[in-house]
Scaffold this motif. Structure first.
Motif, mmCIF file in Angstrom:
data_model
loop_
_atom_site.group_PDB
_atom_site.id
_atom_site.type_symbol
_atom_site.label_atom_id
_atom_site.label_comp_id
_atom_site.label_asym_id
_atom_site.label_seq_id
_atom_site.Cartn_x
_atom_site.Cartn_y
_atom_site.Cartn_z
ATOM 1 N N LYS A 77 0.839 -1.209 0.000
ATOM 2 C CA LYS A 77 0.000 0.000 0.000
ATOM 3 C C LYS A 77 0.872 1.256 0.000
ATOM 4 C CE LYS A 77 -3.800 2.362 2.142
ATOM 5 N NZ LYS A 77 -5.017 2.230 2.890
ATOM 6 N N ILE A 78 1.904 1.275 0.847
ATOM 7 C CA ILE A 78 2.812 2.427 0.877
ATOM 8 C C ILE A 78 3.486 2.593 -0.483
ATOM 9 C CG2 ILE A 78 4.962 3.320 1.888
ATOM 10 C CD1 ILE A 78 4.065 1.851 4.528
ATOM 11 N N GLU A 132 7.605 2.986 -19.383
ATOM 12 C CA GLU A 132 6.345 2.704 -20.095
ATOM 13 C C GLU A 132 5.151 2.688 -19.147
ATOM 14 O OE1 GLU A 132 4.329 -1.127 -22.273
ATOM 15 O OE2 GLU A 132 6.445 -0.732 -22.695
ATOM 16 N N VAL A 133 5.285 2.044 -18.000
ATOM 17 C CA VAL A 133 4.169 1.822 -17.091
ATOM 18 C C VAL A 133 3.941 2.988 -16.124
ATOM 19 C CG1 VAL A 133 3.338 0.314 -15.224
ATOM 20 C CG2 VAL A 133 4.427 -0.671 -17.230
ATOM 21 N N ALA A 134 5.022 3.540 -15.624
ATOM 22 C CA ALA A 134 4.927 4.611 -14.612
ATOM 23 C C ALA A 134 6.094 5.580 -14.807
ATOM 24 C CB ALA A 134 4.948 4.010 -13.211
ATOM 25 N N PRO A 135 6.077 6.377 -15.896
ATOM 26 C CA PRO A 135 7.225 7.236 -16.212
ATOM 27 C C PRO A 135 7.586 8.220 -15.094
ATOM 28 C CG PRO A 135 5.322 7.799 -17.570
ATOM 29 C CD PRO A 135 4.985 6.534 -16.845
ATOM 30 N N PHE A 136 6.614 8.596 -14.299
ATOM 31 C CA PHE A 136 6.857 9.506 -13.178
ATOM 32 C C PHE A 136 7.727 8.866 -12.099
ATOM 33 C CE2 PHE A 136 2.801 7.322 -12.901
ATOM 34 C CZ PHE A 136 2.952 6.615 -11.718
ATOM 35 N N ILE A 138 6.052 5.777 -3.015
ATOM 36 C CA ILE A 138 7.076 5.930 -1.983
ATOM 37 C C ILE A 138 7.957 4.683 -1.989
ATOM 38 C CG2 ILE A 138 7.491 6.167 0.489
ATOM 39 C CD1 ILE A 138 4.672 7.489 0.642
ATOM 40 N N GLY A 139 9.248 4.884 -2.155
ATOM 41 C CA GLY A 139 10.180 3.761 -2.152
ATOM 42 C C GLY A 139 10.504 3.330 -0.734
ATOM 43 N N VAL A 162 -0.655 3.536 -7.986
ATOM 44 C CA VAL A 162 -2.005 3.855 -8.458
ATOM 45 C C VAL A 162 -2.149 5.292 -8.954
ATOM 46 C CG1 VAL A 162 -3.172 2.100 -7.080
ATOM 47 C CG2 VAL A 162 -2.744 4.340 -6.083
ATOM 48 N N ARG A 163 -1.275 6.172 -8.488
ATOM 49 C CA ARG A 163 -1.291 7.556 -8.974
ATOM 50 C C ARG A 163 0.099 8.150 -8.775
ATOM 51 N NH1 ARG A 163 -1.577 10.961 -4.512
ATOM 52 N NH2 ARG A 163 -2.383 9.983 -2.658
#
Length: 188
Positions: free
Chosen positions: A9-10, A171-175, A15-16, A126-127
């Motif tokens: 969840k974290i 590709e999946v989560a560029p941020f 958050i790494g 998720v965001r």
């Protein structure tokens, strides 16, 4: 409590997390290493470390192990600090503890395993986190590892795993690319 679920969840917020694990407690048996590796994989921890329990002088642990006649005085300093075992473990032999530690460390720091965990983390998000960081271009991130590989412990197969991981994250989560780079560097 669901520790793996809580960690996931974290991580889903971008958050790494670096997991730090200690082995050698009295309740640890030879299966402790597989349990740690399975948990790290299930949780998709982007970075993780593992080390031996250290009974520092004067602590309650040191006092108890001394009373149980389980402290060991090493006669050499030639052994790397990470592998110095200054006590007799209870739940496994010294050989099992040291071999298990080496096997687990080799797996934790395997570039393919690191990549699997970071790709899993990217899938969990998720965001985008509200960090204000501008994502590093993929080619720059890859070039960092290509040019820096001589100072890192990365071979051709490891470099391929890193490049594939960065391409997947892009590709999946560029941020998340900057954080993925940071996590990869943390694992080196």
């Amino acid at each position: 409590p669901d520790l793996v679920g809580d960690l996931r969840k974290i991580l889903s917020y971008g958050i790494g997390i670096t997991g730090s694990f200690i082995v050698g407690f009295d309740h640890d048996g030879p299966d402790a290493f597989d349990l740690i590796l399975d948990g790290v994989k299930q949780a998709c921890l982007p970075a993780a470390t593992i080390g031996l329990l250290r009974p520092f002088y004067g602590t309650n642990l040191w006092t108890r192990l001394r009373a149980e006649d389980r402290l060991v005085q090493l006669r050499t300093r030639a052994i790397p600090r990470a592998m110095q075992l200054a006590f007799l473990p209870k739940g496994m032999t010294r050989i099992e503890l040291l071999e298990g530690l080496r096997r687990a460390a080799d797996r934790l720091f395997d570039w393919t395993f690191i990549g699997e965990r970071i790709r899993g983390w990217a899938d969990l998000v998720v965001r985008p986190p509200e960090s204000g960081d501008r994502p590093m271009p993929l080619d720059r991130a890859v070039q960092m590892f290509r040019t820096g590989r001589n100072t890192m412990t990365i071979d051709d197969q490891g470099l391929r795993a890193v490049e594939e991981t960065l391409a997947y994250v892009h590709e999946v989560a560029p941020f998340l690319i900057n954080r993925a780079v940071s996590s990869i560097l943390t694992n080196d």
